[in-house]
Design an enzyme around this catalytic site. Structure first.
Site, PDB file in Angstrom:
ATOM      1  N   GLU A  92       0.861  -1.123  -0.001  1.00  0.00           N
ATOM      2  CA  GLU A  92      -0.039  -0.033  -0.053  1.00  0.00           C
ATOM      3  C   GLU A  92       1.080   1.283  -0.157  1.00  0.00           C
ATOM      4  OE1 GLU A  92      -2.585   2.968  -0.227  1.00  0.00           O
ATOM      5  OE2 GLU A  92      -3.282   0.911  -0.354  1.00  0.00           O
ATOM      6  N   SER A 120     -19.231   5.867  -1.729  1.00  0.00           N
ATOM      7  CA  SER A 120     -20.370   6.179  -1.303  1.00  0.00           C
ATOM      8  C   SER A 120     -20.916   5.469  -0.100  1.00  0.00           C
ATOM      9  CB  SER A 120     -21.540   6.517  -2.263  1.00  0.00           C
ATOM     10  OG  SER A 120     -21.692   5.185  -2.932  1.00  0.00           O
ATOM     11  N   HIS A 138     -25.036  -1.653  -4.004  1.00  0.00           N
ATOM     12  CA  HIS A 138     -25.961  -1.593  -5.132  1.00  0.00           C
ATOM     13  C   HIS A 138     -26.751  -3.008  -5.286  1.00  0.00           C
ATOM     14  CE1 HIS A 138     -24.751   2.500  -6.663  1.00  0.00           C
ATOM     15  NE2 HIS A 138     -23.583   1.953  -6.308  1.00  0.00           N
TER      16      HIS A 138
END
Length: 195
Positions: free
Chosen positions: A33, A47, A51
Site C-alpha cells: 500500500e 459512497s 448496489h
C-alpha cells in the site's frame, strides 16, 4: 522483501477482500500500500452504497459480481462485525418521457437476477416515503440495496486477512514491476515499508 506466492497492490476494499479470500489457502501473501494505512485511496471516497445490481449490463462480469456481492454482504458483515444495513433503494423518475429509462433499469435488474425489484406508482412511493416530492411520476424500488461504512468494511477485511497470515507493507509505493522468470520483482526495489 521476502518471496511471496501472491502480492496484491493496494489495500483498499478490493485489495483487502482479495487478500482475505486468498488467505483461506496455504499461500504466502503480501499487500503493498502506497499510503500509511488501509482505505486511504479510492475506497475512502466510496459512497457506501451496496448496489442491488439493476444498472449493470446483463451478461457482464460486473453484473454477476454486483448481484453476488450484494447477496454476500449481510453474512460478511456478521462474520467480520462491521455495520451493514439493507435499507433498499429508490430510483425516482420526474418526467413521463424518462419512464422508459426506469423500465430499462428494471429489465436489466430482472435479467441480472435482482430479487424483489419493483416499478412503483407515485402513490406506492409516497406510502413508503411520504417526504418524497409530489412531482414524481414513478420509481424503481430495489429492497436488496443497502449501505455500509467503507472504512468499517475495509478495515474488517484487512484485519481478517492479517489474522490469517497476510502481511501488509504500508508506505510502500510500487513504481515498476519487472518479470524475471519465473518471478516478478519490483524495479527498482522499493524501500521496506512498515508492517
Amino acid at each position: 522483501m521476502k518471496d511471496y506466492d501472491v502480492i496484491i497492490i493496494g489495500a483498499g476494499v478490493s485489495g483487502c477482500a482479495i487478500a482475505r479470500e486468498l488467505a483461506k489457502g496455504k499461500l504466502r501473501i503480501a499487500v503493498l500500500e502506497a499510503k500509511s494505512d488501509v482505505c486511504e485511496g479510492t475506497s475512502k471516497a466510496n459512497s457506501g452504497i451496496v448496489h442491488a445490481g439493476y444498472d449493470a449490463v446483463p451478461g457482464t462480469l460486473k453484473a454477476q459480481l454486483n448481484v453476488r456481492g450484494n447477496e454476500m454482504m449481510e453474512e460478511l458483515s456478521k462474520k467480520l462485525d462491521f455495520p451493514f444495513r439493507r435499507n433498499g433503494s429508490l430510483v425516482l423518475c420526474f418526467e413521463e418521457d424518462a419512464m422508459s429509462g426506469l423500465e430499462e433499469l428494471y429489465q436489466r435488474g430482472m435479467e441480472n437476477g435482482v430479487k424483489e425489484l419493483k416499478l412503483l406508482s407515485p402513490e406506492e412511493v409516497w406510502a413508503m416515503e411520504p417526504a418524497v416530492s409530489r412531482d414524481i411520476v414513478g420509481a424503481l424500488y430495489a429492497p436488496t440495496g443497502g449501505i455500509v461504512c467503507p472504512f468499517g468494511l475495509n478495515i474488517a477485511l484487512a484485519e481478517n486477512a492479517a489474522e490469517n497470515g497476510v502481511e501488509f507493507y504500508r508506505d510502500h509505493k510500487v513504481t515498476a514491476i519487472v518479470e524475471q522468470r519465473p518471478v516478478w520483482t519490483e524495479n527498482p526495489p522499493a524501500k521496506e515499508g512498515r508492517m
